[in-house]
Design an enzyme around this catalytic site. Sequence first.
Site, short mmCIF file in Angstrom:
data_model
loop_
_atom_site.label_atom_id
_atom_site.label_comp_id
_atom_site.label_asym_id
_atom_site.label_seq_id
_atom_site.Cartn_x
_atom_site.Cartn_y
_atom_site.Cartn_z
N SER A 119 0.83 -1.20 0.00
CA SER A 119 0.00 0.00 0.00
C SER A 119 0.87 1.26 0.00
CB SER A 119 -0.97 -0.05 1.18
OG SER A 119 -2.08 0.79 0.98
N ASP A 143 -0.55 -5.00 -3.49
CA ASP A 143 -1.93 -4.51 -3.57
C ASP A 143 -2.04 -2.99 -3.63
OD1 ASP A 143 -4.53 -5.85 -3.86
OD2 ASP A 143 -5.13 -4.52 -2.25
N HIS A 294 -6.83 -6.74 1.02
CA HIS A 294 -5.74 -5.78 0.85
C HIS A 294 -4.50 -6.16 1.66
CE1 HIS A 294 -3.87 -1.96 0.00
NE2 HIS A 294 -3.90 -1.58 1.27
#
Length: 317
Positions: A119, A143, A294
């Site tokens: 992220s 992700d 995620h």
Amino acid sequence: MPELDEFSFLPAQAAGLGAAVPAVSRVDLALADGRRLSALRWGAAPPAVTLLHGAGLNAHTWDTTLLHLGVPALALDLPGHGDSSWRDDAAYVGRVLAPDVVRALETWTDRPQVLVGHSLGGLTAAAVAASRPDLVSRLVVVDITPGVDPNAGPAQIRAFFAGPTDWSSREELVQRALSFGLGGSPEAAARGVFLNSRVREDGRVEWKHHFAHLAAAAANAAARTDPAADAGTEPTTPDAVRAVLASTGWDDLAEVGAPVTLVRGERGFVTETDAEELRRRVPGAGVRVLATGHNAQEEDPAALAALIREVVADASA
């Protein structure tokens, strides 16, 4: 939980995996502007892998993945998170954070790293790899892509962090997390809260990361602007948080000379369309899909560790 320290959970985690507990220590680096950058060093040998967590997390998010991986590694607390200092300007964006990561790599590593970022950490890792190719042998982005909607993600997570900024006890915070459907089992939630919070001198408990305070401030500002707003309304995303995804563009990834692998969670933020855009902009990039949301490093750490191990083997070949 006053008798615990940040490494108290590792023996039980390792035993559950049938793994030995490696040497893990905390290291700190004083930055030129007076801030502190903190990290966890895994293993006695120089690290082969460096890992950067996502917004609102910290270096311990990688604990189980690293127990599976079993190679010397460095897991950083990004600025504004964990034991690293908060930024006065709240500029938690990849290109701004990258110089601190570069300084950490120059200090704590002795070879080009397999750089893994989740992220916000993925966007930061891309900026590092683009600006300092000598420090990065492979880039693994978990992700995230610059094309992801900056308002993506479960509404309950944003509402959870937009709550009060301090608490009477960690147990109270664990119960709040469970009431929002976060943290998994009570044991996992207690571990996560302990590792992501601190007790202030006044005895109150607060999140270690700056994002909770930014989200709470944004929610309060929205409520003042709209008196009809209530605690159940999804908080407005603060500019600093929105900029996490918006300000690091495709140029960083396109300029990375090292081989790039995108890890996409089936239920995560990155869509197949996002992945195809990455393939178009970064020819030769690999895309792997895991059956996770995620936070792949917490939902299926074994599968993510196996993937990282392959990348490490490729880098060593």
